[in-house]
Design a protein around this motif. Structure first.
Motif, PDB file in Angstrom:
ATOM      1  N   LEU A 146       0.826  -1.205   0.000  1.00 38.29           N
ATOM      2  CA  LEU A 146       0.000   0.000   0.000  1.00 38.29           C
ATOM      3  C   LEU A 146       0.866   1.263   0.000  1.00 38.29           C
ATOM      4  O   LEU A 146       0.570   2.238  -0.716  1.00 38.29           O
ATOM      5  CB  LEU A 146      -0.926  -0.003   1.225  1.00 38.29           C
ATOM      6  CG  LEU A 146      -1.947   1.148   1.298  1.00 38.29           C
ATOM      7  CD1 LEU A 146      -2.859   1.140   0.072  1.00 38.29           C
ATOM      8  CD2 LEU A 146      -2.771   1.038   2.578  1.00 38.29           C
ATOM      9  N   PHE A 147       1.950   1.236   0.763  1.00 39.45           N
ATOM     10  CA  PHE A 147       2.890   2.359   0.765  1.00 39.45           C
ATOM     11  C   PHE A 147       3.530   2.513  -0.620  1.00 39.45           C
ATOM     12  O   PHE A 147       3.726   3.631  -1.116  1.00 39.45           O
ATOM     13  CB  PHE A 147       3.962   2.139   1.831  1.00 39.45           C
ATOM     14  CG  PHE A 147       4.967   3.259   1.927  1.00 39.45           C
ATOM     15  CD1 PHE A 147       4.576   4.552   2.204  1.00 39.45           C
ATOM     16  CD2 PHE A 147       6.325   3.009   1.730  1.00 39.45           C
ATOM     17  CE1 PHE A 147       5.503   5.586   2.295  1.00 39.45           C
ATOM     18  CE2 PHE A 147       7.261   4.027   1.815  1.00 39.45           C
ATOM     19  CZ  PHE A 147       6.841   5.322   2.096  1.00 39.45           C
ATOM     20  N   GLY A 148       3.848   1.371  -1.250  1.00 38.99           N
ATOM     21  CA  GLY A 148       4.404   1.425  -2.600  1.00 38.99           C
ATOM     22  C   GLY A 148       3.423   2.029  -3.589  1.00 38.99           C
ATOM     23  O   GLY A 148       3.811   2.809  -4.476  1.00 38.99           O
ATOM     24  N   GLN A 149       2.138   1.716  -3.455  1.00 43.98           N
ATOM     25  CA  GLN A 149       1.124   2.303  -4.333  1.00 43.98           C
ATOM     26  C   GLN A 149       1.029   3.819  -4.129  1.00 43.98           C
ATOM     27  O   GLN A 149       0.882   4.580  -5.086  1.00 43.98           O
ATOM     28  CB  GLN A 149      -0.228   1.657  -4.061  1.00 43.98           C
ATOM     29  CG  GLN A 149      -0.379   0.261  -4.635  1.00 43.98           C
ATOM     30  CD  GLN A 149      -0.417   0.271  -6.162  1.00 43.98           C
ATOM     31  OE1 GLN A 149       0.617   0.173  -6.819  1.00 43.98           O
ATOM     32  NE2 GLN A 149      -1.599   0.404  -6.725  1.00 43.98           N
ATOM     33  N   ILE A 150       1.114   4.253  -2.877  1.00 47.72           N
ATOM     34  CA  ILE A 150       1.082   5.694  -2.600  1.00 47.72           C
ATOM     35  C   ILE A 150       2.296   6.379  -3.223  1.00 47.72           C
ATOM     36  O   ILE A 150       2.190   7.478  -3.790  1.00 47.72           O
ATOM     37  CB  ILE A 150       1.019   5.943  -1.079  1.00 47.72           C
ATOM     38  CG1 ILE A 150      -0.311   5.428  -0.516  1.00 47.72           C
ATOM     39  CG2 ILE A 150       1.187   7.422  -0.761  1.00 47.72           C
ATOM     40  CD1 ILE A 150      -0.406   5.481   0.990  1.00 47.72           C
ATOM     41  N   LEU A 151       3.450   5.716  -3.143  1.00 51.76           N
ATOM     42  CA  LEU A 151       4.662   6.270  -3.756  1.00 51.76           C
ATOM     43  C   LEU A 151       4.499   6.405  -5.266  1.00 51.76           C
ATOM     44  O   LEU A 151       4.956   7.388  -5.868  1.00 51.76           O
ATOM     45  CB  LEU A 151       5.869   5.385  -3.443  1.00 51.76           C
ATOM     46  CG  LEU A 151       6.344   5.356  -1.995  1.00 51.76           C
ATOM     47  CD1 LEU A 151       7.520   4.383  -1.856  1.00 51.76           C
ATOM     48  CD2 LEU A 151       6.758   6.735  -1.534  1.00 51.76           C
ATOM     49  N   VAL A 152       3.858   5.432  -5.889  1.00 49.54           N
ATOM     50  CA  VAL A 152       3.613   5.501  -7.326  1.00 49.54           C
ATOM     51  C   VAL A 152       2.779   6.736  -7.664  1.00 49.54           C
ATOM     52  O   VAL A 152       3.112   7.518  -8.563  1.00 49.54           O
ATOM     53  CB  VAL A 152       2.906   4.220  -7.818  1.00 49.54           C
ATOM     54  CG1 VAL A 152       2.410   4.397  -9.259  1.00 49.54           C
ATOM     55  CG2 VAL A 152       3.853   3.035  -7.741  1.00 49.54           C
ATOM     56  N   GLY A 153       1.685   6.928  -6.920  1.00 46.21           N
ATOM     57  CA  GLY A 153       0.820   8.079  -7.186  1.00 46.21           C
ATOM     58  C   GLY A 153       1.511   9.404  -6.974  1.00 46.21           C
ATOM     59  O   GLY A 153       1.388  10.323  -7.799  1.00 46.21           O
ATOM     60  N   VAL A 154       2.263   9.510  -5.884  1.00 42.95           N
ATOM     61  CA  VAL A 154       2.926  10.778  -5.580  1.00 42.95           C
ATOM     62  C   VAL A 154       4.056  11.053  -6.569  1.00 42.95           C
ATOM     63  O   VAL A 154       4.229  12.192  -7.027  1.00 42.95           O
ATOM     64  CB  VAL A 154       3.458  10.764  -4.131  1.00 42.95           C
ATOM     65  CG1 VAL A 154       4.299  12.000  -3.867  1.00 42.95           C
ATOM     66  CG2 VAL A 154       2.303  10.708  -3.156  1.00 42.95           C
ATOM     67  N   THR A 155       4.844  10.031  -6.919  1.00 41.70           N
ATOM     68  CA  THR A 155       5.956  10.235  -7.856  1.00 41.70           C
ATOM     69  C   THR A 155       5.440  10.654  -9.224  1.00 41.70           C
ATOM     70  O   THR A 155       5.971  11.589  -9.844  1.00 41.70           O
ATOM     71  CB  THR A 155       6.789   8.949  -7.980  1.00 41.70           C
ATOM     72  OG1 THR A 155       7.254   8.558  -6.684  1.00 41.70           O
ATOM     73  CG2 THR A 155       7.982   9.162  -8.886  1.00 41.70           C
ATOM     74  N   PHE A 156       4.414   9.967  -9.718  1.00 45.28           N
ATOM     75  CA  PHE A 156       3.842  10.343 -11.005  1.00 45.28           C
ATOM     76  C   PHE A 156       3.233  11.742 -10.920  1.00 45.28           C
ATOM     77  O   PHE A 156       3.389  12.559 -11.834  1.00 45.28           O
ATOM     78  CB  PHE A 156       2.779   9.325 -11.413  1.00 45.28           C
ATOM     79  CG  PHE A 156       3.333   8.096 -12.057  1.00 45.28           C
ATOM     80  CD1 PHE A 156       2.966   7.741 -13.343  1.00 45.28           C
ATOM     81  CD2 PHE A 156       4.233   7.283 -11.390  1.00 45.28           C
ATOM     82  CE1 PHE A 156       3.478   6.609 -13.951  1.00 45.28           C
ATOM     83  CE2 PHE A 156       4.748   6.145 -11.981  1.00 45.28           C
ATOM     84  CZ  PHE A 156       4.368   5.805 -13.261  1.00 45.28           C
ATOM     85  N   GLY A 157       2.516  12.015  -9.836  1.00 39.50           N
ATOM     86  CA  GLY A 157       1.868  13.315  -9.699  1.00 39.50           C
ATOM     87  C   GLY A 157       2.853  14.451  -9.514  1.00 39.50           C
ATOM     88  O   GLY A 157       2.638  15.551 -10.038  1.00 39.50           O
TER      89      GLY A 157
END
Length: 411
Positions: free
Chosen positions: A209-220
């Motif tokens: 779940l933390f990895g998914q949040i990192l994906v969203g924040v990095t892309f954003g």
């Protein structure tokens, strides 16, 4: 910061209109800086000078440890999905292969993005501070003006909406097992142990779940930073073009002309909506200056060559914009090179999975979210870059809108 000449030889924080010309913003990147720090992209944060040495050392160590954890989270998930891809290749199941390959690309790019902005964090911080210090928050003192606060407001709104959209897409995927009430992981990848065991399930789920949040924040973050810088530079071009248009009015204002003369010039430059020239400005809107407010604060008429001084300020602003544009290109060229490859492969895989995959409702929703975000991100980079490129060559058009030829012998 711009000289007093730029603002009519009065206080540099003067407002041309109480309502339409807000005060100068001290930090145009507050939201992005906070996001960058929260997601482990700043290994050497700027700390208060009054902190004792031991506290500064501990804070730096904690920041670098957090950056390492963020990078490890992205890269280890990329490695696990690589192993998953290799395992499912012999089976020939296209949906499983494309799913694993898509997540491999996503997580390796997340790791690359995090590492890239960590390495460039000091240069990026210096770039932001330079813009905060030198940008012009409104145009040259004249009979009409544009305020750069509109560009700042648009960039803030876009960053907020884009980050929330990216997080919504990845978190929906991350919490799908909780929504369905099943004991499984949101990311189906290989582990060298039983990830569903009671001892490890919670830790693995939290990591994913933390990895998914990192994906969203990095892309954003990458997209928001690029659009924010483009909007602010477009706003600075609009400030420059309005200043060139008002170069004659600026000379008359500082030379002590009466409000009546300035009002006539104002009616000539600021035409009605039906007769006004279209597309003069990219992101800002032109307003009439409160002449009474500005004339009261201008003091004694200036005896020097005010037209030449105003033109010099416009040249300085143009050089500032060119410097910022070159730095924007230097910062984003390596990032966009890898980003373009990632978007290309990801679009192909997402479209293929969407056409040939299963028809589960939640899966279709997640795929559509990823597809929509990826397509919008592609358009975002290309459109903003093209808009900035096209708008940057219109200085000549803006210069001809003012009566500069009356002062040609002073140039």
């Amino acid at each position: 910061m711009a000289s007093l000449q730029y603002h009519g030889n009065v206080d540099a924080d003067i407002r041309y209109d109480v309502r339409l010309d807000p005060a100068r913003e001290t930090n145009l990147f507050r939201l992005l800086m906070g996001l960058q720090l929260a997601m482990g992209m700043v290994p050497s944060p700027k700390l208060p000078n009054w902190w004792p040495k031991w506290m500064r050392t501990a804070a730096l160590f904690a920041a670098r440890l957090y950056c390492a954890v963020v990078i490890f989270t992205s890269l280890h998930l990329g490695v696990l999905f690589t192993k998953t891809t290799l395992d499912v290749l012999p089976t020939g199941e296209l949906q499983a292969i494309t799913d694993a390959l898509t997540m491999t690309i996503i997580y390796f790019f997340t790791g690359y993005g995090t590492i890239y902005w960590c390495v460039r964090s000091r240069r990026l911080l210096g770039y932001m501070e330079h813009i905060n210090r030198e940008y012009r928050h409104h145009s040259l003192a004249g009979v009409t003006f544009v305020s750069c606060h509109a560009a700042y407001r648009k960039s803030w709104s876009f960053t907020t909406v884009w980050i929330m959209a990216c997080l919504l897409g990845v978190i929906t995927w991350g919490v799908s097992p909780l929504i369905l009430g099943i004991r499984t992981l949101p990311l189906l990848c290989w582990y060298p142990f039983d990830a569903l065991a009671p001892v490890t399930y919670t830790a693995v789920y939290a990591t994913q779940l933390f990895g998914q949040i990192l994906v969203g924040v990095t892309f954003g973050f990458g997209g928001s930073l690029f659009v924010t810088l483009c909007l602010l530079l477009l706003g600075q071009f609009d400030v420059l073009y309005c200043s060139l248009k008002n170069i004659d009015a600026h000379a008359k204002l500082l030379s002590g002309d009466s409000i009546r003369v300035l009002s006539l010039l104002q009616s000539e430059l600021l035409l009605e909506h039906e007769t006004r020239e279209l597309n003069q400005y990219a992101v800002l809107k032109e307003h009439p200056t409160d002449l009474l407010l500005l004339c009261v604060g201008r003091g004694q008429p200036v005896q020097e060559n005010v037209f030449h001084s105003g033109l010099v300020e416009c040249v300085r602003l143009h050089r500032f914009i060119l410097h910022c544009s070159m730095e924007l290109e230097n910062l984003f060229s390596p990032y966009c090179l890898v980003k373009s490859l990632q978007i290309t492969f990801q679009l192909c895989l997402l479209v293929f999975v969407g056409v040939s995959g299963t028809r589960e409702v939640l899966r279709i929703v997640n795929q559509l979210q990823y597809l929509a975000l990826t397509i919008f991100e592609l358009l975002m980079f290309t459109y903003c870059g093209e808009l900035l490129s096209r708008h940057s060559i219109r200085s000549g058009e803006a210069f001809w809108r003012g009566s500069w030829w009356k002062y040609a012998h002073h140039i």
